[in-house]
Design a protein around this motif. Structure first.
Motif, PDB file in Angstrom:
ATOM      1  N   UNK A 108    -113.100  23.332 -47.809  1.00  0.00           N
ATOM      2  CA  UNK A 108    -111.683  23.178 -47.484  1.00  0.00           C
ATOM      3  C   UNK A 108    -111.485  22.753 -46.035  1.00  0.00           C
ATOM      4  N   UNK A 109    -112.284  23.298 -45.154  1.00  0.00           N
ATOM      5  CA  UNK A 109    -112.176  22.924 -43.737  1.00  0.00           C
ATOM      6  C   UNK A 109    -112.591  21.468 -43.525  1.00  0.00           C
ATOM      7  N   UNK A 110    -113.714  21.081 -44.108  1.00  0.00           N
ATOM      8  CA  UNK A 110    -114.282  19.765 -43.818  1.00  0.00           C
ATOM      9  C   UNK A 110    -113.504  18.625 -44.455  1.00  0.00           C
ATOM     10  N   UNK A 111    -113.022  18.828 -45.694  1.00  0.00           N
ATOM     11  CA  UNK A 111    -112.408  17.721 -46.421  1.00  0.00           C
ATOM     12  C   UNK A 111    -110.880  17.731 -46.378  1.00  0.00           C
ATOM     13  N   UNK A 112    -110.282  18.918 -46.176  1.00  0.00           N
ATOM     14  CA  UNK A 112    -108.826  19.007 -46.186  1.00  0.00           C
ATOM     15  C   UNK A 112    -108.244  19.512 -44.867  1.00  0.00           C
ATOM     16  N   UNK A 113    -109.090  19.743 -43.895  1.00  0.00           N
ATOM     17  CA  UNK A 113    -108.649  20.116 -42.549  1.00  0.00           C
ATOM     18  C   UNK A 113    -107.822  21.401 -42.553  1.00  0.00           C
ATOM     19  N   UNK A 114    -108.208  22.343 -43.404  1.00  0.00           N
ATOM     20  CA  UNK A 114    -107.518  23.639 -43.430  1.00  0.00           C
ATOM     21  C   UNK A 114    -108.056  24.503 -42.300  1.00  0.00           C
ATOM     22  N   UNK A 115    -107.161  24.898 -41.404  1.00  0.00           N
ATOM     23  CA  UNK A 115    -107.549  25.657 -40.216  1.00  0.00           C
ATOM     24  C   UNK A 115    -107.144  27.118 -40.291  1.00  0.00           C
ATOM     25  N   UNK A 116    -106.270  27.438 -41.218  1.00  0.00           N
ATOM     26  CA  UNK A 116    -105.892  28.838 -41.442  1.00  0.00           C
ATOM     27  C   UNK A 116    -105.664  29.028 -42.935  1.00  0.00           C
ATOM     28  N   UNK A 117    -106.164  30.121 -43.469  1.00  0.00           N
ATOM     29  CA  UNK A 117    -106.086  30.396 -44.904  1.00  0.00           C
ATOM     30  C   UNK A 117    -105.346  31.716 -45.114  1.00  0.00           C
ATOM     31  N   UNK A 118    -104.227  31.641 -45.829  1.00  0.00           N
ATOM     32  CA  UNK A 118    -103.467  32.842 -46.177  1.00  0.00           C
ATOM     33  C   UNK A 118    -103.934  33.281 -47.559  1.00  0.00           C
ATOM     34  N   UNK A 119    -104.486  34.484 -47.632  1.00  0.00           N
ATOM     35  CA  UNK A 119    -105.108  34.974 -48.864  1.00  0.00           C
ATOM     36  C   UNK A 119    -104.183  35.982 -49.538  1.00  0.00           C
TER      37      UNK A 119
END
Length: 317
Positions: A108-119
């Motif tokens: 998710x970080x590498x391909x979609x540039x997600x920097x924060x994940x709300x779980x």
């Protein structure tokens, strides 16, 4: 809302996101999405969700029938109303299913540039689903991804027979809403969804008995075979057809009075509507359960009951 159906060649704008199937996009999901948007606003990042076009369980169990509250198209339409910047529509392939939680987060970080994940408070991911929030936080620290625990949306559930306003706090879930719909309790399901449950489909030919007794009906063929159909019975509904909304009464079942056999029908009598709509798209929104399906000794008995049903449906509509 921008929808990414494939892995983009260039990573999108850095974002805060959450993960889930989001079947129904109910009030619990919307509470989670609101938290994503709040965090994104504070961090100066885009807001997004990661979801899947096909239920992940069908990938590992092809015979599984999920009884969907929403099709993929319906889900995207509801998500687009939630003030999100983007939706990452990810094919849940066997390769994705085989990733560990840490590997999935890195993806998710590498391909979609997600920097924060709300779980979500009860959400687990990764191929064995054995890890929990503390593990996600530790992986996030190593990956440069902030991990935030969401709080659950709690709905007031009124206990039957209790005084007005009495009840207990309950988390809203897709499985709870499915159970309510399978019991015909469409009004309580709507309280959890935040909207009236609906079916989209096409008007098809039927037995045409209704027009001979003064109550012509449109028969619905549901577009998605995995869509959940509420329990058999008669309902007050709103009908969207030809760009307009009408009131109506809907019957789901086997039409025992006219010996429909094993053919389960979904047929609606639309109040004040007389146009030919065979082959046209139609949406039925469930407002209230009126009664179970009954077998009458004669068509006269059926007509008398239909007259009462129309009065009751009109009162709720």
């Amino acid at each position: 809302m921008q929808v990414f159906c494939d892995i983009p060649e260039n990573p999108p704008r850095a974002c805060v996101a959450t993960i889930g199937f989001f079947d129904g996009v109910h009030l619990g999901h919307r509470c989670l999405i609101e938290q994503v948007c709040e965090v994104a606003a504070v961090r100066g990042l885009a807001s997004g969700v990661v979801t899947f076009p096909v239920h992940p369980r069908k990938v590992v169990q092809p015979e599984y029938r999920p009884e969907l509250l929403t099709t993929c198209e319906e889900k995207l339409s509801l998500l687009s109303d939630a003030a999100l910047d983007c939706c990452l529509l990810l094919d849940f392939t066997p390769e994705i299913a085989g990733l560990s939680a840490r590997e999935f987060m890195a993806f998710l970080r590498d391909y979609y540039n997600i920097r924060a994940l709300v779980v979500g408070y009860d959400h687990r991911f990764g191929h064995n689903r054995s890890e929990g929030f503390d593990d996600y936080v530790r992986y996030g620290q190593a990956l440069g991804m902030e991990v935030i625990l969401a709080h659950a949306y709690m709905s007031k559930d009124v206990v039957p027979g209790s005084s007005a306003g009495a009840g207990r706090e309950m988390a809203v879930s897709s499985s709870c809403i499915r159970r309510l719909l399978s019991q015909g309790n469409v009004s309580e399901a709507a309280a959890g969804l935040g909207y009236d449950y609906f079916l989209n489909g096409t008007v098809v030919g039927g037995h045409r008995v209704g027009r001979t007794i003064g109550y012509p009906t449109a028969n619905l063929r549901v577009n998605e075979p995995d869509k959940l159909i509420p329990s058999d019975g008669v309902y007050a509904v709103r009908v969207r057809v030809a760009g307009q909304v009408y009131g109506g009464m809907l019957s789901i079942g086997y039409r025992p009075t006219v010996d429909n056999g094993t053919d389960r029908s979904i047929e609606v009598h639309i109040f004040g509507f007389h146009a030919d709509i065979y082959g046209q798209p139609i949406r039925l929104s469930f407002v209230r359960y009126l009664r179970p399906e009954l077998k009458f000794d004669s068509l006269d008995g059926l007509v008398a009951q239909l007259r009462k049903d129309a009065e009751n449906a009109s009162r709720y509509l």
